[in-house]
Scaffold this motif. Structure first.
Motif, short mmCIF file in Angstrom:
data_model
loop_
_atom_site.label_atom_id
_atom_site.label_comp_id
_atom_site.label_asym_id
_atom_site.label_seq_id
_atom_site.Cartn_x
_atom_site.Cartn_y
_atom_site.Cartn_z
N GLU A 93 -34.20 -23.26 67.03
CA GLU A 93 -35.36 -24.28 67.17
C GLU A 93 -36.58 -23.39 67.45
O GLU A 93 -37.67 -23.81 67.54
N ILE A 94 -36.58 -22.31 67.57
CA ILE A 94 -37.58 -21.34 67.84
C ILE A 94 -37.70 -20.01 66.86
O ILE A 94 -36.72 -19.50 66.61
N LEU A 95 -38.63 -19.67 66.50
CA LEU A 95 -38.84 -18.81 65.45
C LEU A 95 -39.98 -17.71 65.77
O LEU A 95 -41.09 -18.30 65.97
N ASN A 223 -40.86 -39.70 71.32
CA ASN A 223 -40.91 -39.84 70.10
C ASN A 223 -41.58 -38.88 69.27
O ASN A 223 -41.68 -39.05 68.14
N MET A 224 -42.36 -37.91 69.96
CA MET A 224 -43.07 -37.07 69.05
C MET A 224 -42.12 -35.73 68.79
O MET A 224 -42.66 -34.89 68.15
N ARG A 225 -41.47 -35.28 69.68
CA ARG A 225 -40.86 -34.11 69.52
C ARG A 225 -40.11 -33.83 68.06
O ARG A 225 -40.17 -32.86 67.30
N ALA A 249 -42.21 -23.47 67.51
CA ALA A 249 -40.89 -24.40 67.94
C ALA A 249 -40.91 -25.66 67.32
O ALA A 249 -41.75 -26.40 67.18
N CYS A 250 -39.58 -26.26 67.14
CA CYS A 250 -39.57 -27.41 66.27
C CYS A 250 -37.98 -27.67 66.23
O CYS A 250 -37.32 -27.04 66.41
N ARG A 252 -34.67 -28.11 64.47
CA ARG A 252 -33.84 -27.30 63.72
C ARG A 252 -34.06 -27.49 62.14
O ARG A 252 -34.12 -26.84 61.10
N GLU A 253 -33.80 -29.00 61.92
CA GLU A 253 -34.21 -29.42 60.51
C GLU A 253 -35.64 -29.04 59.79
O GLU A 253 -35.64 -28.68 58.63
N PHE A 254 -36.63 -28.86 60.72
CA PHE A 254 -37.83 -28.29 60.18
C PHE A 254 -37.73 -26.71 60.19
O PHE A 254 -38.46 -25.94 59.19
N LEU A 255 -37.08 -26.24 60.90
CA LEU A 255 -36.88 -24.56 61.13
C LEU A 255 -36.34 -23.94 59.79
O LEU A 255 -36.54 -22.89 59.51
N VAL A 256 -35.38 -24.49 59.56
CA VAL A 256 -34.43 -23.95 58.39
C VAL A 256 -35.38 -23.47 57.18
O VAL A 256 -35.40 -22.63 56.59
N PRO A 257 -36.13 -24.63 56.56
CA PRO A 257 -37.05 -24.15 55.49
C PRO A 257 -37.94 -23.01 55.82
O PRO A 257 -38.41 -22.02 54.82
N MET A 258 -38.48 -23.16 57.15
CA MET A 258 -39.52 -21.90 57.41
C MET A 258 -39.03 -20.72 57.54
O MET A 258 -39.43 -19.67 57.28
#
Length: 397
Positions: A93-95, A223-225, A249-250, A252-258
């Motif tokens: 969850e961190i890149l 509910n914002m994370r 940081a986000c 994991r579902e967002f991190l995968v494409p990034m």
């Protein structure tokens, strides 16, 4: 050869940065004072520099993991939890990115389909709109006004929402205005985003530089994370601009494409910079952020000095609550920001940035950075005062 026909229409339509224009001209002038670039005048602490040097001497010059060194990601996770009550798994969850700028680009490219709209407070940092355009999206400015301390409001956002709205960029503390968002305002915006299924890209690069209250990340609200991508980095808080080290940081579902885009476009952030960043965080944990606090205190002195001096000269300047910029209105001189900045540069050799570089709502303003020594700021203020006096004399004549 007609090169123009080979260049993409999107690239041709993007304007060059309005920040660098005045900085570059000032660099050609003898005895010029540039207050245009948002870069700390503090040098990266020696132990941090030494950590990078040591890593090179030891031959740690290969690629790291694409996502960044595991120990650095763990330290970032600890930092976000300690300072902003954010919890992210360092493993997925961190890149680690090449500056916060890469993080902004990655987030937009991973989220935006052609024609989808991105809400952007105006004025704001110069790169947001071009990055949206480059990935086929439509930047939608949302007016922020000095009468409201340049905060973006839920009402103004609501008026701009359409069936194509997908993302809101939250750039607070704000460059160029120095505005911040208190928790009460963020709660209203969070509610709006949840109701309208909007994803937030929260650029928090100036999060350590707030002066009246501690920064609140919108991702920490209920509910914002799940719908927020947090962007941050080492440039401002740790005086590490040239190291080009940031992170996002986000979920994991967002991190995968990034992560995929990062793999193909970058590979990984510079290895020596990552060792430096790790040292910066570990030292901060050990000394309770002493270096950060020292810079913060100095910026606060400069902030209060500039606001007082500019207002006394007749340049209306609201008190910025974050970052290291003041944003005075110059329309009392009969000029807009562009005209004022040009006149000041060529008459008194002081470089400031026209407010319209950050959006049309900045048209009557200029941005002055106080990431410069007090000595330099005092010299610049003296020259600005002389310029204003000359303008008055010319009007009378």
């Amino acid at each position: 050869m007609n090169y123009d026909k080979y260049i993409s229409e999107i690239a041709k339509g993007i304007k060059p940065s309005g920040i660098r224009k005045f900085f570059d001209v000032a660099n050609t002038m003898k005895d010029a004072i540039s207050l245009g670039v948002g870069e700390p005048d503090f040098v990266t602490p020696w132990p941090v520099r030494d950590a990078a040097i040591t890593s090179i001497k030891r031959g740690y010059t290969q690629y790291t993991s694409n996502a960044g060194m595991p120990e650095l990601r763990a330290a970032i996770g600890k930092y976000l939890n300690l300072r902003y009550n954010l919890n992210y798994d360092p493993d997925d969850e961190i890149l680690v990115t090449v500056g916060a700028s890469e993080g902004i680009d990655l987030a937009l490219r991973a989220l935006i389909n052609p024609g989808e709209e991105v809400l952007i407070p105006d004025p704001s940092y110069v790169s947001y709109s071009p990055c949206v355009t480059l990935c086929g999206g439509v930047p939608v400015p949302v007016n922020c006004v000095v009468d409201n301390d340049f905060k973006v409001t839920a009402k103004d956002l609501k008026d701009k929402i359409t069936d194509k709205t997908k993302v809101l960029i939250m750039p607070y503390p704000n460059n160029p205005t120095g505005a911040i968002m208190e928790k009460s305002h963020l709660l209203d915006i969070a509610k709006l985003c949840i109701e309208n299924d909007i994803i937030v890209i929260s650029d928090e690069i100036y999060s350590e530089l707030t002066y009246d209250e501690i920064h609140t990340s919108i991702a920490s609200l209920p509910n914002m994370r799940e719908r927020t991508i947090v962007i941050n980095g080492f440039s401002k808080a740790f005086a590490m601009t040239g190291w080009r080290l940031g992170y996002l940081a986000c979920p994991r579902e967002f991190l995968v494409p990034m992560y995929k885009i990062h793999q193909y476009g970058i590979m990984c952030a510079p290895t020596a910079s990552q060792y430096a960043g790790l040292k910066a965080l570990n030292d901060a944990f050990e000394d309770d952020f002493a270096s950060v606090k020292e810079m913060h205190e100095e910026y606060d002195k400069r902030r209060r000095y500039l606001v007082k001096e500019l207002n006394s000269m007749g340049l209306e300047c609201f008190e910025p609550k974050g970052a290291f910029y003041v944003f005075p209105r110059v329309s009392s001189t009969g000029m807009n920001g562009e005209e004022f900045a040009n006149g000041l540069l060529f008459s008194k050799k002081v470089a400031v940035v026209p407010g319209n570089a950050f959006g049309q709502n900045g048209n009557d303003f200029v941005r002055i950075s106080y990431a410069y020594s007090m000595e330099k700021l005092k010299k610049a203020i003296k020259r600005i005062g002389e310029y204003l006096e000359e303008l008055k004399e010319n009007k009378q004549n």
